[in-house]
Motif scaffolding. Structure first.
Motif, PDB file in Angstrom:
ATOM      1  N   SER A 128      92.106  -5.560 -26.479  1.00 13.07           N
ATOM      2  CA  SER A 128      91.493  -6.351 -27.547  1.00 13.07           C
ATOM      3  C   SER A 128      92.542  -6.871 -28.526  1.00 13.07           C
ATOM      4  CB  SER A 128      90.452  -5.518 -28.297  1.00 13.07           C
ATOM      5  OG  SER A 128      89.476  -5.008 -27.420  1.00 13.07           O
ATOM      6  N   THR A 129      93.430  -5.968 -28.981  1.00 18.15           N
ATOM      7  CA  THR A 129      94.506  -6.379 -29.896  1.00 18.15           C
ATOM      8  C   THR A 129      95.717  -6.900 -29.143  1.00 18.15           C
ATOM      9  OG1 THR A 129      95.486  -4.162 -29.939  1.00 18.15           O
ATOM     10  CG2 THR A 129      93.771  -4.648 -31.569  1.00 18.15           C
ATOM     11  N   ARG A 130      95.717  -6.725 -27.818  1.00 20.30           N
ATOM     12  CA  ARG A 130      96.813  -7.142 -26.946  1.00 20.30           C
ATOM     13  C   ARG A 130      98.108  -6.389 -27.270  1.00 20.30           C
ATOM     14  NH1 ARG A 130      95.937 -13.557 -25.554  1.00 20.30           N
ATOM     15  NH2 ARG A 130      93.692 -13.414 -25.196  1.00 20.30           N
ATOM     16  N   GLU A 131      97.927  -5.127 -27.661  1.00 16.37           N
ATOM     17  CA  GLU A 131      99.090  -4.264 -27.899  1.00 16.37           C
ATOM     18  C   GLU A 131      99.335  -3.418 -26.661  1.00 16.37           C
ATOM     19  OE1 GLU A 131     100.777  -1.300 -31.416  1.00 16.37           O
ATOM     20  OE2 GLU A 131      98.622  -1.698 -31.256  1.00 16.37           O
ATOM     21  N   PHE A 132     100.595  -3.202 -26.351  1.00 14.15           N
ATOM     22  CA  PHE A 132     101.007  -2.608 -25.086  1.00 14.15           C
ATOM     23  C   PHE A 132     102.131  -1.614 -25.368  1.00 14.15           C
ATOM     24  CE2 PHE A 132     102.637  -2.664 -20.720  1.00 14.15           C
ATOM     25  CZ  PHE A 132     101.469  -2.829 -19.984  1.00 14.15           C
ATOM     26  N   VAL A 358      92.226  -0.062 -32.848  1.00 13.77           N
ATOM     27  CA  VAL A 358      93.068   1.134 -32.879  1.00 13.77           C
ATOM     28  C   VAL A 358      94.506   0.775 -32.497  1.00 13.77           C
ATOM     29  CG1 VAL A 358      93.480   3.386 -31.849  1.00 13.77           C
ATOM     30  CG2 VAL A 358      91.149   2.664 -32.368  1.00 13.77           C
ATOM     31  N   PRO A 359      95.486   1.083 -33.369  1.00 17.75           N
ATOM     32  CA  PRO A 359      96.887   0.771 -33.056  1.00 17.75           C
ATOM     33  C   PRO A 359      97.492   1.828 -32.141  1.00 17.75           C
ATOM     34  CG  PRO A 359      96.760   1.778 -35.219  1.00 17.75           C
ATOM     35  CD  PRO A 359      95.335   1.666 -34.720  1.00 17.75           C
ATOM     36  N   ILE A 360      98.455   1.434 -31.329  1.00 19.98           N
ATOM     37  CA  ILE A 360      99.141   2.380 -30.441  1.00 19.98           C
ATOM     38  C   ILE A 360     100.653   2.351 -30.647  1.00 19.98           C
ATOM     39  CG2 ILE A 360      97.337   2.436 -28.687  1.00 19.98           C
ATOM     40  CD1 ILE A 360      98.847   0.355 -27.104  1.00 19.98           C
ATOM     41  N   ASN A 361     101.107   1.724 -31.732  1.00 13.50           N
ATOM     42  CA  ASN A 361     102.532   1.693 -32.074  1.00 13.50           C
ATOM     43  C   ASN A 361     103.383   1.149 -30.930  1.00 13.50           C
ATOM     44  OD1 ASN A 361     101.920   2.988 -34.587  1.00 13.50           O
ATOM     45  ND2 ASN A 361     101.849   4.951 -33.497  1.00 13.50           N
ATOM     46  N   GLY A 362     102.881   0.081 -30.318  1.00 13.93           N
ATOM     47  CA  GLY A 362     103.601  -0.519 -29.204  1.00 13.93           C
ATOM     48  C   GLY A 362     104.107  -1.908 -29.535  1.00 13.93           C
ATOM     49  N   ARG A 363     104.147  -2.745 -28.535  1.00 20.20           N
ATOM     50  CA  ARG A 363     104.605  -4.117 -28.671  1.00 20.20           C
ATOM     51  C   ARG A 363     103.486  -5.049 -28.241  1.00 20.20           C
ATOM     52  NH1 ARG A 363     110.377  -4.820 -27.399  1.00 20.20           N
ATOM     53  NH2 ARG A 363     109.806  -6.121 -25.634  1.00 20.20           N
ATOM     54  N   SER A 364     103.625  -6.307 -28.559  1.00 19.26           N
ATOM     55  CA  SER A 364     102.601  -7.272 -28.180  1.00 19.26           C
ATOM     56  C   SER A 364     102.704  -7.601 -26.700  1.00 19.26           C
ATOM     57  CB  SER A 364     102.748  -8.549 -29.008  1.00 19.26           C
ATOM     58  OG  SER A 364     103.919  -9.249 -28.626  1.00 19.26           O
ATOM     59  N   GLU A 365     101.601  -8.069 -26.132  1.00 21.62           N
ATOM     60  CA  GLU A 365     101.629  -8.512 -24.741  1.00 21.62           C
ATOM     61  C   GLU A 365     102.701  -9.574 -24.534  1.00 21.62           C
ATOM     62  OE1 GLU A 365      97.861  -9.849 -23.378  1.00 21.62           O
ATOM     63  OE2 GLU A 365      96.885  -7.888 -23.520  1.00 21.62           O
ATOM     64  N   HIS A 366     102.877 -10.435 -25.520  1.00 24.45           N
ATOM     65  CA  HIS A 366     103.877 -11.493 -25.405  1.00 24.45           C
ATOM     66  C   HIS A 366     105.276 -10.901 -25.214  1.00 24.45           C
ATOM     67  CE1 HIS A 366     105.971 -15.280 -26.094  1.00 24.45           C
ATOM     68  NE2 HIS A 366     106.706 -14.669 -27.015  1.00 24.45           N
TER      69      HIS A 366
END
Length: 380
Positions: A128-132, A358-366
């Motif tokens: 949803s947030t596109r965080e990876f 919900v954040p996962i302290n990762g990076r964006s899909e981009h």
């Protein structure tokens, strides 16, 4: 904040909007942007979407039959009643490496977060947030005398006491005793490691429940085996092994003698088991639920052309994969089947999730070069 409206009322209205809209609205004002990141708003937003049953479905697919064919995810849309369609395809380059391409497994979701596993590569993903987030490699030492090691099972869950997301995985250490004639003998022990998102690190777990030799858990095609703080596996000794995400301890549950292979799953907040034969046709499917004791919910008798279950839709309808690799929807209330007209390809998994911030302290899909394309576009 919107003129004339109380701040809390505006935030309550905003918490009912999809993540895509909230991402755009971050630039409206600093207060909105900061409010969207507070635990209170994140919890309220997810609760609203759960209450309204705003399910999203991803289908893991592979177009071909060889190990060089790449896996990807297709977003399944049902915005117009029950007429399903594929909205977009999502390619994850982090897994497009040699023999990893066909072996991506999905676990979850937990509050909108998915865990993707491919051999030693493990990622958390909020679609949803596109965080990876690619998880770090474990620094725990394998047993040096082992001839080889392999990963032998994984679970993904949520620790409600510490508001933490955890991954537990089994590592099999295989010791070879030698060969006599045409027969070779080995012995396997299991190590267990636990990852904490808050700590962003792995640790080894010692538990008498898994210290016995030849402990193992069966692989599953259903992604969500987490129920009310516990993750469940069907173990090789025909019992159920569970892991408490809060206390970080294992326990076992008896599994009735179904005399057929079992797929465990979260069924409306209870531990469920779908029992069906892997081989042969026509197939029959039984759904059992554990609520103090096992009770049968429904049976699907002698269905030709159906291979295996993939998961549930909003009102208890069951997604199935046909022998022609097509997606089929079964309604237990009417006992009717509906071919969705969607080809499932190979190694199919289906996961249903509710949007979350919900954040996962990762990076964006981009940043991770994740590619999203509409289904009509050709993905290279």
């Amino acid at each position: 904040m919107a003129r004339g409206l109380p701040e809390m009322l505006v935030l309550d209205i905003l918490s009912k909007l999809p993540v895509k809209s909230l991402t755009r609205f971050k630039c409206v004002c600093k207060l909105w942007s900061s409010s969207f990141q507070t635990p209170l708003f994140i919890t309220q937003h997810h609760h609203n979407h759960l209450t309204n049953d705003h399910l999203n479905h991803l289908v893991k697919r592979c177009d071909g039959e060889t190990l060089s064919d790449l896996c990807y995810f297709s977003q399944l849309s049902a915005e117009k009643g029950q007429d399903f369609s594929l909205k977009q395809n999502i390619h994850l380059p982090v897994f497009e490496i040699e023999y990893y391409t066909h072996d991506v497994k999905v676990h979850g979701p937990q509050n909108g977060i998915l865990c993707l596993v491919c051999d030693v590569n493990i990622c958390l993903w909020n679609p949803s947030t596109r965080e990876f987030k690619i998880l770090p490699q474990s620094s725990n030492q394998r047993l040096p005398s082992a001839a080889r090691t392999r990963f032998a099972g994984l679970g993904f869950g949520y620790d409600s006491q510490t508001d933490d997301y955890k991954v537990v995985r089994f590592i099999a250490n295989i010791f070879e005793y030698g060969c006599y004639g045409t027969s070779c003998y080995d012995h396997t022990t299991v190590q267990v490691e636990l990852y904490s998102l808050k700590g962003n690190s792995w640790k080894e777990i010692s538990d008498p429940m898994i210290s016995e030799p030849d402990v193992g858990v069966c692989d599953t095609t259903l992604p969500d085996n987490y129920v009310n703080g516990f993750y469940y596996w069907h173990s090789y000794d025909d019992s159920i092994l569970s892991f408490d995400m809060v206390n970080e301890r294992f326990s076992t549950l008896p599994l009735p003698g179904f005399n057929l292979p079992v797929e465990l799953l979260n069924y409306n907040g209870l531990l469920g088991a779908i029992v069906y034969p892997r081989q042969g046709t026509p197939k029959s499917f039984d759904l059992w639920v554990m609520n103090g004791f096992w009770t049968k919910q429904f049976s699907i008798e002698s269905v030709p052309g159906v291979e295996r279950p993939l998961g549930f839709w909003k009102n208890g309808e069951l997604f199935l994969e046909s022998s022609d690799n097509e997606l089929v929807l079964f309604d237990p209330s009417t006992r009717e089947f509906k071919n969705l007209g969607i080809h499932s390809y190979k190694e199919t998994q289906m996961v249903a999730y509710v949007e979350s911030l919900v954040p996962i302290n990762g990076r964006s899909e981009h940043e991770e070069h994740v590619i999203r394309r509409t289904v009509e576009d050709k993905v290279g």
